[in-house]
Enzyme design. Structure first.
Site, PDB file in Angstrom:
ATOM      1  N   LYS A  85       0.994  -1.287   0.065  1.00  0.00           N
ATOM      2  CA  LYS A  85      -0.074   0.079  -0.046  1.00  0.00           C
ATOM      3  C   LYS A  85       0.744   1.307  -0.027  1.00  0.00           C
ATOM      4  CE  LYS A  85      -0.642   0.981   4.765  1.00  0.00           C
ATOM      5  NZ  LYS A  85      -0.271   2.379   4.892  1.00  0.00           N
ATOM      6  N   HIS A 131      -0.748  -5.201   6.014  1.00  0.00           N
ATOM      7  CA  HIS A 131      -0.082  -6.129   7.088  1.00  0.00           C
ATOM      8  C   HIS A 131      -1.087  -6.157   8.125  1.00  0.00           C
ATOM      9  CE1 HIS A 131       0.795  -2.351   9.115  1.00  0.00           C
ATOM     10  NE2 HIS A 131       0.972  -2.988  10.390  1.00  0.00           N
ATOM     11  N   LYS A 181      -2.114 -10.061  10.880  1.00  0.00           N
ATOM     12  CA  LYS A 181      -1.965 -10.001  12.268  1.00  0.00           C
ATOM     13  C   LYS A 181      -3.002 -11.126  12.999  1.00  0.00           C
ATOM     14  CE  LYS A 181      -1.299  -4.939  13.216  1.00  0.00           C
ATOM     15  NZ  LYS A 181      -0.085  -4.675  14.105  1.00  0.00           N
ATOM     16  N   ASP A 206      -3.468   6.541   4.885  1.00  0.00           N
ATOM     17  CA  ASP A 206      -2.299   5.791   5.716  1.00  0.00           C
ATOM     18  C   ASP A 206      -3.054   4.677   6.292  1.00  0.00           C
ATOM     19  OD1 ASP A 206       0.264   4.974   6.345  1.00  0.00           O
ATOM     20  OD2 ASP A 206       0.057   6.108   8.205  1.00  0.00           O
ATOM     21  N   HIS A 218      -6.327  -0.363   6.728  1.00  0.00           N
ATOM     22  CA  HIS A 218      -6.276  -0.895   8.045  1.00  0.00           C
ATOM     23  C   HIS A 218      -7.800  -1.117   8.476  1.00  0.00           C
ATOM     24  CE1 HIS A 218      -2.135  -1.362   7.192  1.00  0.00           C
ATOM     25  NE2 HIS A 218      -1.737  -0.267   8.080  1.00  0.00           N
ATOM     26  N   LYS A 240      -1.806   9.967  15.019  1.00  0.00           N
ATOM     27  CA  LYS A 240      -0.524   9.996  15.591  1.00  0.00           C
ATOM     28  C   LYS A 240      -0.494  10.923  16.921  1.00  0.00           C
ATOM     29  CE  LYS A 240       1.408   7.962  11.914  1.00  0.00           C
ATOM     30  NZ  LYS A 240       2.116   6.426  12.056  1.00  0.00           N
TER      31      LYS A 240
HETATM   32  C1  BG6 Z   1       1.355   1.318   8.685  1.00  0.00           C
HETATM   33  C2  BG6 Z   1       1.307   3.163   8.470  1.00  0.00           C
HETATM   34  O1  BG6 Z   1       0.863   0.834   7.648  1.00  0.00           O
HETATM   35  O2  BG6 Z   1       0.933   0.889   9.792  1.00  0.00           O
HETATM   36  C3  BG6 Z   1       2.153   3.605   9.761  1.00  0.00           C
HETATM   37  O3  BG6 Z   1       1.830   3.480   7.413  1.00  0.00           O
HETATM   38  C4  BG6 Z   1       1.650   2.948  10.924  1.00  0.00           C
HETATM   39  O4  BG6 Z   1       1.889   4.820   9.831  1.00  0.00           O
HETATM   40  C5  BG6 Z   1       1.687   1.447  11.063  1.00  0.00           C
HETATM   41  O5  BG6 Z   1       2.508   3.275  12.119  1.00  0.00           O
HETATM   42  C6  BG6 Z   1       0.968   0.667  12.026  1.00  0.00           C
HETATM   43  O6  BG6 Z   1       1.176  -0.574  12.325  1.00  0.00           O
HETATM   44  P1  BG6 Z   1       1.363  -1.519  13.669  1.00  0.00           P
HETATM   45  O7  BG6 Z   1       1.413  -2.828  13.007  1.00  0.00           O
HETATM   46  O8  BG6 Z   1       2.796  -0.961  14.147  1.00  0.00           O
HETATM   47  O9  BG6 Z   1       0.156  -1.134  14.304  1.00  0.00           O
END
Ligand code: BG6
Length: 463
Positions: free
Chosen positions: A138, A168, A172, A225, A230, A316
């Site tokens: 992505k 990703h 999980k 993002d 997600h 963030k």
């Molecule tokens: C990523 C984003 O896809 O996911 C990041 O680009 C974010 O900005 C991250 O921090 C968070 O992933 P995880 O697995 O640490 O919750």
């Protein structure tokens, strides 16, 4: 038609950040688990040698995930490097040679999306694309139109079942468990609908800022993002109908169906925020209007979810790092006991990261003569053992051609349809917030009467 198991692993962007933080640790783990008995070829522009790439892998593993010398030795012997410009035919000829007799390579594009097109062209022209699978990272476009264009580019050269779009979050364990928990337990399904669910809420809070990735973040912002991908993926798993079987397409068809029933966002149902200090980050515009926080309300127009608000809050520089789902149930029909008793009860809570937790919020009678009680939580806490990381899981699946945990092109487009009306010109202004707070106060106006934002930390403290 792609072969059943890939026979070479090629990754573009071998000298980059993603390779360093995620790909090398995943490769080492895959070797350890006996899943990567094949040539591994890194491609990038820097004119490095094989040994320099091996050194880079070594450093990366020391910093991220830990070095396992036995597995690393095996990784080193299989690891090769091809250097060259992504727009140059010679790069792909070198790659073709390095592939030797491999007839079904997997090409993983761990590179910025602007480079996808020349790489795909080079792969196809040189013959490296024949019998191949392609894995992409992505963002899959930056709005509906660009996502459609990307899908057209991909489909010109690869069949949909040879394209693996990585989100990703889908790798999980705790996210996969949402679907399992819902449909593997008798007590969930009867209440998992508008009659009993008052609201659902997903919080993806991160304490960190943009960590030197200001230039990247300026191009995306929180909605692109993490929300479009997600968060909507989590929401699909929480709200989809039961798939007709456990197969990849049955699950992905149901996810798409519920996504299509999701109402596109209206500007009045989103608040965008930006933490103070973001504009001082390197690579960030002095007057940047990019959001580092988003709070939104969604609706699903189908029989199961009609009228139920779905809230998402992601950002963030928030007070905690935690991703949690809160499914709030309606109160019992008649207040027989201390209905106004303190504390939140009647809910399911799923912590997806950094640790895994499932809880049921209930009221329990306090000892004594009167029928009063208090809110309590029945908590199942999972302490991770030697679980696969999301990247190990997803890359191993892609090598086997198992697409269940990858996002289909139609689903990517349907997800953009949901957020598209609040992007670009149509975006509402960003409101500033102090680092370490829960975003701008205006986020409260997203909530429908009586609803509250869920604060994972406060929940823990009160239980
Ligand atoms: C990523 C984003 O896809 O996911 C990041 O680009 C974010 O900005 C991250 O921090 C968070 O992933 P995880 O697995 O640490 O919750």
């Amino acid at each position: 038609m792609a072969a059943s198991h890939s026979d070479a692993f090629v990754f573009f962007g071998a000298t980059g950040d993603l390779a360093c933080k995620q790909v090398f640790p995943a490769l080492q783990a895959m070797i350890r688990h006996g899943q990567l008995d094949m040539p591994i070829i890194g491609v990038a522009r820097s004119s490095w040698s094989d040994d320099q790439l091996r050194e880079r892998a070594h450093d990366s593993l020391q910093k991220h995930g830990g070095l396992d010398s036995q597995a690393f030795d095996k990784l080193s012997t299989r690891l090769h490097y091809v250097s060259g410009d992504y727009g140059d035919d010679a790069t792909y000829q070198k790659l073709r040679q390095a592939l030797g007799s491999a007839a079904a390579p997997l090409h993983y594009l761990a590179i910025p999306p602007g480079m996808f097109e020349p790489v795909i062209r080079g792969l196809v022209k040189s013959g490296c694309g024949r019998g191949a699978r392609i894995v992409i990272e992505k963002p899959f476009g930056r709005d509906l139109a660009s996502a459609q264009a990307l899908n057209r580019t991909l489909h010109k050269s690869f069949a949909e079942d040879a394209i693996f779009r990585i989100d990703h979050y889908l790798g999980k364990e705790a996210v996969e468990n949402l679907l399992y928990f819902r449909f593997a337990n008798t007590f969930t399904e009867p209440v998992w609908r508008r009659d009993h669910v008052a609201s659902m809420q997903i919080t993806m809070a991160e304490q960190m800022g943009v960590q030197g990735r200001g230039a990247f973040y300026e191009e995306v912002g929180a909605i692109r993002d993490v929300v479009q991908n997600h968060m909507l993926q989590v929401m699909m798993l929480l709200t989809m109908e039961s798939p007709k079987d456990g197969g990849p397409d049955a699950i992905r068809d149901e996810k798409l169906r519920v996504l299509k029933a999701m109402r596109p966002l209206a500007p009045a149902e989103i608040v965008r925020g930006q933490f103070r200090g973001y504009r001082d980050e390197s690579g960030v515009a002095a007057q940047s209007q990019v959001e580092t926080f988003a709070a939104l309300r969604l609706h699903i127009d189908n029989a199961r979810w009609d009228g139920v608000p779905f809230y998402i809050r992601a950002g963030k520089q928030l007070p905690v790092t935690c991703t949690e789902v809160m499914v709030e149930l309606r109160p019992p029909p008649r207040a027989l006991f201390d209905a106004d008793g303190s504390g939140r009860s009647n809910f399911f809570r799923f912590r997806l990261s950094p640790d895994r937790l499932i809880s049921v919020g209930a009221r329990i009678k306090a000892p004594g003569e009167s029928m009063v009680g208090s809110a309590t939580e029945l908590i199942a806490h999972h302490h991770p053992g030697d679980e696969m990381t999301p990247y190990e899981r997803l890359l191993s699946d892609a090598l086997r051609g198992d697409a269940a945990l990858f996002t289909r092109g139609d689903t990517v487009e349907a997800a953009w349809r949901v957020v598209n009306p609040v992007l670009g010109e149509a975006a509402v202004p960003v409101a500033p917030y102090e680092a370490g707070t829960w975003g701008p106060a205006a986020a409260a106006r997203i909530l429908a009467g009586g609803d509250r934002w869920h604060d994972p930390k406060a929940q823990e403290a009160s239980s």
